[in-house]
Design a protein around this motif. Structure first.
Motif, PDB file in Angstrom:
ATOM      1  N   ILE A 139       0.497   9.011  -7.968  1.00  0.00           N
ATOM      2  CA  ILE A 139       1.019   9.845  -6.649  1.00  0.00           C
ATOM      3  C   ILE A 139       2.207   9.898  -6.340  1.00  0.00           C
ATOM      4  O   ILE A 139       2.457  11.042  -6.057  1.00  0.00           O
ATOM      5  CB  ILE A 139       0.701   8.370  -5.661  1.00  0.00           C
ATOM      6  CG1 ILE A 139      -0.952   8.382  -5.482  1.00  0.00           C
ATOM      7  CG2 ILE A 139       0.867   9.007  -4.311  1.00  0.00           C
ATOM      8  CD1 ILE A 139      -1.510   7.294  -4.677  1.00  0.00           C
ATOM      9  N   ARG A 140       3.127   9.138  -6.862  1.00  0.00           N
ATOM     10  CA  ARG A 140       4.647   9.461  -6.977  1.00  0.00           C
ATOM     11  C   ARG A 140       5.043  10.627  -7.760  1.00  0.00           C
ATOM     12  O   ARG A 140       5.845  11.374  -7.401  1.00  0.00           O
ATOM     13  CB  ARG A 140       5.553   8.343  -7.230  1.00  0.00           C
ATOM     14  CG  ARG A 140       5.608   7.106  -6.197  1.00  0.00           C
ATOM     15  CD  ARG A 140       6.352   6.261  -6.280  1.00  0.00           C
ATOM     16  NE  ARG A 140       6.310   5.121  -5.313  1.00  0.00           N
ATOM     17  CZ  ARG A 140       6.749   5.168  -4.238  1.00  0.00           C
ATOM     18  NH1 ARG A 140       7.207   5.981  -3.712  1.00  0.00           N
ATOM     19  NH2 ARG A 140       6.460   4.053  -3.327  1.00  0.00           N
ATOM     20  N   THR A 161      -6.625  11.280  -4.931  1.00  0.00           N
ATOM     21  CA  THR A 161      -5.814  11.238  -3.787  1.00  0.00           C
ATOM     22  C   THR A 161      -5.707  12.374  -2.909  1.00  0.00           C
ATOM     23  O   THR A 161      -5.586  12.559  -1.606  1.00  0.00           O
ATOM     24  CB  THR A 161      -4.382  10.661  -4.066  1.00  0.00           C
ATOM     25  OG1 THR A 161      -4.537   9.556  -4.835  1.00  0.00           O
ATOM     26  CG2 THR A 161      -3.347  10.486  -2.994  1.00  0.00           C
ATOM     27  N   PRO A 203      -5.260   5.458  -1.438  1.00  0.00           N
ATOM     28  CA  PRO A 203      -5.065   4.484  -2.841  1.00  0.00           C
ATOM     29  C   PRO A 203      -5.846   5.143  -3.866  1.00  0.00           C
ATOM     30  O   PRO A 203      -6.269   4.334  -4.887  1.00  0.00           O
ATOM     31  CB  PRO A 203      -5.444   3.156  -2.263  1.00  0.00           C
ATOM     32  CG  PRO A 203      -6.411   3.406  -1.329  1.00  0.00           C
ATOM     33  CD  PRO A 203      -6.067   4.639  -0.516  1.00  0.00           C
ATOM     34  N   GLU A 254      -3.269   5.473  -9.069  1.00  0.00           N
ATOM     35  CA  GLU A 254      -2.227   4.813  -9.349  1.00  0.00           C
ATOM     36  C   GLU A 254      -0.995   5.122  -8.787  1.00  0.00           C
ATOM     37  O   GLU A 254      -0.884   6.485  -8.572  1.00  0.00           O
ATOM     38  CB  GLU A 254      -2.136   4.430 -10.600  1.00  0.00           C
ATOM     39  CG  GLU A 254      -3.228   3.780 -11.581  1.00  0.00           C
ATOM     40  CD  GLU A 254      -3.020   3.856 -13.025  1.00  0.00           C
ATOM     41  OE1 GLU A 254      -1.793   4.379 -13.593  1.00  0.00           O
ATOM     42  OE2 GLU A 254      -3.891   3.590 -14.001  1.00  0.00           O
ATOM     43  N   GLU A 255      -0.218   4.136  -8.316  1.00  0.00           N
ATOM     44  CA  GLU A 255       0.909   4.683  -7.669  1.00  0.00           C
ATOM     45  C   GLU A 255       1.836   5.416  -8.297  1.00  0.00           C
ATOM     46  O   GLU A 255       2.583   6.235  -7.848  1.00  0.00           O
ATOM     47  CB  GLU A 255       1.903   3.373  -7.361  1.00  0.00           C
ATOM     48  CG  GLU A 255       3.210   3.572  -6.569  1.00  0.00           C
ATOM     49  CD  GLU A 255       3.966   2.229  -6.214  1.00  0.00           C
ATOM     50  OE1 GLU A 255       5.205   2.473  -5.794  1.00  0.00           O
ATOM     51  OE2 GLU A 255       3.542   1.263  -6.299  1.00  0.00           O
ATOM     52  N   GLU A 256       2.089   5.313  -9.524  1.00  0.00           N
ATOM     53  CA  GLU A 256       2.745   6.345 -10.477  1.00  0.00           C
ATOM     54  C   GLU A 256       2.436   7.776 -10.295  1.00  0.00           C
ATOM     55  O   GLU A 256       3.270   8.462 -10.303  1.00  0.00           O
ATOM     56  CB  GLU A 256       2.967   5.864 -11.953  1.00  0.00           C
ATOM     57  CG  GLU A 256       3.559   6.386 -12.876  1.00  0.00           C
ATOM     58  CD  GLU A 256       3.535   5.972 -14.452  1.00  0.00           C
ATOM     59  OE1 GLU A 256       3.367   6.501 -15.171  1.00  0.00           O
ATOM     60  OE2 GLU A 256       3.703   4.559 -14.420  1.00  0.00           O
ATOM     61  N   VAL A 259       5.964   9.763   0.457  1.00  0.00           N
ATOM     62  CA  VAL A 259       5.169   8.834  -0.001  1.00  0.00           C
ATOM     63  C   VAL A 259       5.962   7.806   0.568  1.00  0.00           C
ATOM     64  O   VAL A 259       7.088   7.361   0.348  1.00  0.00           O
ATOM     65  CB  VAL A 259       5.168   8.730  -1.505  1.00  0.00           C
ATOM     66  CG1 VAL A 259       4.405   7.211  -1.879  1.00  0.00           C
ATOM     67  CG2 VAL A 259       4.449   9.727  -2.096  1.00  0.00           C
ATOM     68  N   THR A 265       0.860  -1.054  -0.087  1.00  0.00           N
ATOM     69  CA  THR A 265       0.015  -0.084   0.184  1.00  0.00           C
ATOM     70  C   THR A 265       0.881   1.119   0.109  1.00  0.00           C
ATOM     71  O   THR A 265       1.795   1.229   0.611  1.00  0.00           O
ATOM     72  CB  THR A 265      -0.957  -0.122   1.419  1.00  0.00           C
ATOM     73  OG1 THR A 265      -1.709  -1.061   1.269  1.00  0.00           O
ATOM     74  CG2 THR A 265      -1.867   1.242   1.134  1.00  0.00           C
ATOM     75  N   ILE A 266       0.332   2.216  -0.809  1.00  0.00           N
ATOM     76  CA  ILE A 266       1.229   3.448  -0.733  1.00  0.00           C
ATOM     77  C   ILE A 266       0.478   4.353   0.025  1.00  0.00           C
ATOM     78  O   ILE A 266      -0.770   4.846   0.000  1.00  0.00           O
ATOM     79  CB  ILE A 266       1.258   4.061  -2.383  1.00  0.00           C
ATOM     80  CG1 ILE A 266       1.892   3.170  -3.194  1.00  0.00           C
ATOM     81  CG2 ILE A 266       1.959   5.710  -2.222  1.00  0.00           C
ATOM     82  CD1 ILE A 266       3.302   2.816  -2.909  1.00  0.00           C
ATOM     83  N   PRO A 312       0.787   8.396   0.900  1.00  0.00           N
ATOM     84  CA  PRO A 312       1.132   9.807   1.025  1.00  0.00           C
ATOM     85  C   PRO A 312       0.898  10.443   2.080  1.00  0.00           C
ATOM     86  O   PRO A 312      -0.087  10.176   3.019  1.00  0.00           O
ATOM     87  CB  PRO A 312       0.378  10.317  -0.313  1.00  0.00           C
ATOM     88  CG  PRO A 312      -0.891   9.504  -0.364  1.00  0.00           C
ATOM     89  CD  PRO A 312      -0.530   8.079   0.155  1.00  0.00           C
ATOM     90  N   SER A 332       5.732   3.097   1.552  1.00  0.00           N
ATOM     91  CA  SER A 332       5.344   2.017   1.173  1.00  0.00           C
ATOM     92  C   SER A 332       4.781   1.129   2.333  1.00  0.00           C
ATOM     93  O   SER A 332       6.051   1.026   3.034  1.00  0.00           O
ATOM     94  CB  SER A 332       5.978   1.150   0.161  1.00  0.00           C
ATOM     95  OG  SER A 332       6.233   2.128  -1.085  1.00  0.00           O
TER      96      SER A 332
END
Length: 65
Positions: A47-48, A25, A40, A43-45, A61, A2-3, A5, A63
């Motif tokens: 958020i990053r 997000t 969540p 997508e992780e990409e 961020v 799970t990410i 932030p 993990s």
């Protein structure tokens, strides 16, 4: 995995870049600063990318498994 932030409101200047890049997000709160509304949500990409695009590095961020 799970990410998670997190926004440092002390650093945030409310530019809104994160809300454009990861709108599910982040949002700008009543104080005009970014806040996490759904960790969540995107997508992780995305958020990053939002974290990396923050001009004052106010988004962290992590993990979590």
């Amino acid at each position: 995995m799970t990410i998670l932030p997190r926004v440092d409101k002390g650093k945030c200047i409310g530019c809104g870049t994160c809300t454009v890049l990861a709108a599910k997000t982040f949002r700008l709160g009543a104080d005009g600063k970014a806040e996490v509304i759904n960790p969540p949500g995107d997508e992780e990409e995305k958020i990053r990318e939002a974290a990396d695009s923050c001009p004052v590095d106010a988004i962290e961020v992590k993990s979590e498994q």
